[in-house]
Motif scaffolding. Structure first.
Motif, short mmCIF file in Angstrom:
data_model
loop_
_atom_site.label_atom_id
_atom_site.label_comp_id
_atom_site.label_asym_id
_atom_site.label_seq_id
_atom_site.Cartn_x
_atom_site.Cartn_y
_atom_site.Cartn_z
N ALA A 149 0.83 -1.21 0.00
CA ALA A 149 0.00 0.00 0.00
C ALA A 149 0.87 1.26 0.00
O ALA A 149 0.48 2.30 -0.53
CB ALA A 149 -0.94 0.01 1.20
N MET A 150 2.05 1.16 0.62
CA MET A 150 2.91 2.35 0.68
C MET A 150 3.89 2.40 -0.48
O MET A 150 4.84 3.20 -0.48
CB MET A 150 3.66 2.40 2.01
N ASN A 151 3.67 1.51 -1.44
CA ASN A 151 4.47 1.51 -2.66
C ASN A 151 5.96 1.28 -2.39
O ASN A 151 6.81 2.02 -2.87
CB ASN A 151 4.24 2.83 -3.42
N PHE A 152 6.23 0.22 -1.61
CA PHE A 152 7.60 -0.23 -1.36
C PHE A 152 8.52 0.88 -0.86
O PHE A 152 9.46 1.30 -1.56
CB PHE A 152 8.17 -0.88 -2.63
N PRO A 153 8.26 1.36 0.31
CA PRO A 153 9.07 2.47 0.84
C PRO A 153 10.52 2.05 1.07
O PRO A 153 10.81 0.88 1.28
CB PRO A 153 8.38 2.79 2.16
N LYS A 154 11.41 3.03 1.05
CA LYS A 154 12.84 2.75 1.27
C LYS A 154 13.16 2.56 2.74
O LYS A 154 14.22 2.06 3.10
CB LYS A 154 13.67 3.91 0.71
N THR A 155 12.25 3.04 3.59
CA THR A 155 12.47 2.99 5.03
C THR A 155 11.21 2.49 5.72
O THR A 155 10.11 2.91 5.38
CB THR A 155 12.77 4.42 5.55
N LEU A 156 11.39 1.58 6.67
CA LEU A 156 10.25 1.15 7.48
C LEU A 156 10.60 1.35 8.95
O LEU A 156 11.65 0.89 9.41
CB LEU A 156 9.92 -0.32 7.24
N ILE A 157 9.75 2.05 9.67
CA ILE A 157 10.02 2.31 11.08
C ILE A 157 8.96 1.60 11.91
O ILE A 157 7.75 1.79 11.72
CB ILE A 157 10.04 3.83 11.36
N MET A 158 9.43 0.74 12.79
CA MET A 158 8.53 -0.13 13.55
C MET A 158 8.78 0.01 15.05
O MET A 158 9.87 0.38 15.47
CB MET A 158 8.79 -1.59 13.19
N ALA A 159 7.74 -0.32 15.82
CA ALA A 159 7.89 -0.26 17.26
C ALA A 159 7.30 -1.51 17.89
O ALA A 159 6.20 -1.93 17.52
CB ALA A 159 7.22 0.98 17.81
N ASP A 160 8.03 -2.10 18.83
CA ASP A 160 7.51 -3.21 19.63
C ASP A 160 7.27 -2.63 21.03
O ASP A 160 8.21 -2.33 21.77
CB ASP A 160 8.55 -4.35 19.66
N LEU A 161 6.00 -2.47 21.37
CA LEU A 161 5.65 -1.80 22.63
C LEU A 161 5.45 -2.82 23.75
O LEU A 161 4.65 -3.76 23.61
CB LEU A 161 4.38 -0.97 22.44
N GLY A 162 6.16 -2.67 24.83
CA GLY A 162 6.14 -3.67 25.90
C GLY A 162 7.01 -4.84 25.48
O GLY A 162 6.62 -5.99 25.56
N CYS A 163 8.21 -4.52 25.03
CA CYS A 163 9.09 -5.52 24.40
C CYS A 163 9.66 -6.50 25.41
O CYS A 163 10.11 -7.57 25.05
CB CYS A 163 10.23 -4.83 23.67
N SER A 164 9.69 -6.13 26.68
CA SER A 164 10.32 -6.93 27.74
C SER A 164 11.79 -7.18 27.45
O SER A 164 12.37 -6.51 26.61
CB SER A 164 9.56 -8.22 28.00
N SER A 165 12.36 -8.15 28.12
CA SER A 165 13.79 -8.42 27.98
C SER A 165 13.96 -9.93 27.86
O SER A 165 13.25 -10.69 28.50
CB SER A 165 14.48 -7.89 29.24
N GLY A 166 14.88 -10.35 27.04
CA GLY A 166 15.10 -11.79 26.89
C GLY A 166 14.95 -12.22 25.46
O GLY A 166 14.85 -11.37 24.57
N PRO A 167 14.94 -13.53 25.20
CA PRO A 167 14.96 -13.99 23.81
C PRO A 167 13.74 -13.54 23.00
O PRO A 167 13.85 -13.34 21.79
CB PRO A 167 14.99 -15.53 23.94
N ASN A 168 12.58 -13.36 23.67
CA ASN A 168 11.39 -12.96 22.90
C ASN A 168 11.55 -11.58 22.28
O ASN A 168 11.02 -11.32 21.19
CB ASN A 168 10.15 -12.94 23.80
N THR A 169 12.25 -10.70 22.97
CA THR A 169 12.39 -9.32 22.50
C THR A 169 13.00 -9.28 21.10
O THR A 169 12.46 -8.71 20.17
CB THR A 169 13.28 -8.52 23.47
N LEU A 170 14.16 -9.92 20.98
CA LEU A 170 14.83 -9.87 19.69
C LEU A 170 14.26 -10.90 18.71
O LEU A 170 14.44 -10.77 17.50
CB LEU A 170 16.35 -10.02 19.88
N LEU A 171 13.52 -11.88 19.25
CA LEU A 171 12.80 -12.79 18.36
C LEU A 171 11.78 -12.00 17.55
O LEU A 171 11.68 -12.14 16.32
CB LEU A 171 12.07 -13.88 19.18
#
Lengths: 367, 367
Positions: free
Chosen positions: B46-68
């Motif tokens: 829908a955004m026509n293949f943007p050059k940049t994507l900015i994402m947020a993981d809210l309540g990311c916690s800490s540990g393997p799930n975060t970077l998973l």
């Protein structure tokens, strides 16, 4: 030594923490404030009062200085905005960057207090909030999206090299450049700085918007000689402590010979050479300043003036150097090393006016 | 209780750390992956293949799930890019957000390994790097620059309220909603959720670009009744442990009566109501799924199946709830509380199929 894994200021808020022993670095930050203000004012007007300003503090460390820089940047922009008679405050994003072992948790825990203080200190109540995030990683790699950063700041970080230079000879009896360092060691140190600083400039050029500004303060020297006392004396005094302990059989000689501080303190010419070589920036201002070792003296200790000076500079250097010394020599000798180092500093400060040299460069991303 | 100060998963990587006891949450992340993939694919085209994507993981916690989560997002974008036959990878910025007491240091220390693994796992070698930063703060406040975020993700975080609801009566003998909770307590919990979730949506609407997507998985329920067993049972078992200790004189009754978990587990209708009320998003998909308590079972313990299940779910709940219990009751009773809680969990798991309900909503920022 894997510098990216080992190099970091002492974390937490204990007696030897960087947080409690970085008054000298704080003094340097305040000394360079006029240069920052000018760079921000030029940026702000040249970009026609943008709605968003994205800034990065590279090598932000942990403790009061980290958020001091952030708050100075925000307050500076607010004053400039008022001066230009602009009603609308820009939104500000500040990226705090340092190596992954930096104590980001301690910074983050003090952020709500920082936000409250900032609101109270702002000239106007209409100012936008400032968004802060932590970016772990070496500034000798890419850290940010392409063409995303308006302003880059760094103080007392770029003298740290990405690694201990590769040397053909050992730097016998020294831990940094010294008058007794062999020429090939001096060459290795200089080339490592040139290569690292060029890498730094190349990546920042990719990350910064056209017209973006960068202000860097680097622990440096005035002299052409990289072994001059002005930049090497502080490490010479640590080397002396270590050598004495070798003589007493407390440290193995080989261990000392294989220890080298991953630092290089450039003079202004060396800084401008690399900027010109890289080609993406023009230098707006290049200044040298000095700060006395006793700038990190505080009056909270019930000690004689002489003792305080030695004690404080000793703790300041311990907060900076302890992780490096610890990782190389182990923890059994740490207390003794820094006791002797502090004594050496005290003696030297009582005999002469000791000072550090700062090279500050302000530049604009062109093209 | 100042939730923003108290609420956080157990840090570090010890036996009771969230890092080592979050397999259940990991299972939930993998269950919702198809919804994320679809949202990202729609966003990307829908955004026509943007050059940049900015994402947020809210309540990311800490540990393997975060970077998973971070790595799943990057890999998903790379697959979508390939599917659409686009040669150039977008640059991706991922903001990891959680409350300031979250253990960001531990996340940051594992990032260089994460970057290496990611490079190895990518479909192509041409993919751009991914830039990660940590953003401390409550997602019930503004966290990011206006109109800067393309994709927001959150899993198992939005059931946490900004505070314990203000109640006229005490929630006697309970620590969360329960069949014996007075109607005014139920009302207070529901209204706190409505107010908090509306605030959340309002701020995300300000931060997201038009056409941006958001996928939220919330610990919830299917029933209309906020006191139904499916969502309250897990806390009932902790309340039972605490009540038993009150009966034995180990905890004061008043202390128990003033303890309430700052959580609300909504059903799909309550989620969609607030989205419609706020008005900035359209719901693309709203799903309910279930996950068994024994999803957090691993085979590394030399225990019977029954014991393992109780032990693991006990540790999983301890990693989540310990900071809350600790701050209210102090550390002298912690071991005993969680021993009893684990026993209660074990008994209940051996008698019935116990599960948690997830409400997942995928939506698009309109306007």
């Amino acid at each position: 030594m894997d510098v990216a894994q080992v190099l970091h200021m002492n974390g937490g808020d204990g007696d030897y923490s960087y947080s409690n022993n970085s008054l000298l670095q704080r003094k340097v930050i305040s000394m360079t404030k006029p240069i920052i203000d000018e760079a921000l004012a030029n940026l702000y007007s040249a970009m026609n009062f943008p709605k968003t300003l994205i800034m990065a503090d590279l090598g932000c460390s942990s403790g009061p200085n980290t958020l001091l820089v952030a708050s100075e940047l925000v307050k500076s922009v607010d004053k400039i905005r008022q001066k230009f008679g602009n009603d609308e405050s820009p939104e500000i994003q500040i990226y705090l960057n340092d190596l992954p072992h930096n104590d980001f948790n301690t910074i983050f825990l003090s952020m709500s207090k920082f936000q409250k203080n900032l609101t109270n200190q702002m000239v106007s109540n209409s100012s936008s909030p400032c968004y802060i995030s932590g970016v772990p990683g070496s500034f000798y790699t890419r850290l940010f999206l392409s063409k995303s950063i308006h302003f880059v700041y760094s103080s007392y970080s770029l003298m740290w090299l990405s690694r201990v230079p590769k040397m053909i000879n050992t730097n016998k009896n020294n831990i940094y450049l010294s008058t007794t360092s062999p020429p090939c060691v001096i060459k290795a140190y200089r080339e490592q700085f040139q290569s690292d600083f060029l890498t730094f400039l190349k990546y920042r050029a990719e990350e910064m918007v056209s017209g973006g500004r960068m202000v860097l303060t680097i622990l440096g020297r005035q002299s052409d000689d990289p072994c001059s006392k002005e930049c090497c004396y502080v490490w010479d005094l640590l080397a002396t402590s270590l050598k004495d302990m070798v003589a007493e059989g407390l440290i193995e000689e080989e261990k000392l010979d294989s220890f080298n501080i991953p630092q290089y303190t450039p003079n202004p010419k060396e800084v401008s050479n690399e900027v010109e070589k890289e080609g993406s920036f023009v230098i707006d201002c290049l200044e040298v300043s000095e700060v006395n070792w006793d700038a990190c003296t505080d009056n909270n200790l019930n000690l004689s003036k002489e003792d305080v000076q030695g004690y404080n500079m000793g703790k300041c250097m311990r907060a900076v150097a302890e992780p490096l010394v610890l990782s190389h020599f182990g923890d059994s000798i740490i207390e003794e090393v820094f006791k002797r180092y502090t004594d050496n500093i005290k003696i030297s400060m009582s005999g002469e006016k000791t000072k550090l040299v700062n090279v500050t460069v302000s530049m604009t991303r062109i093209g």
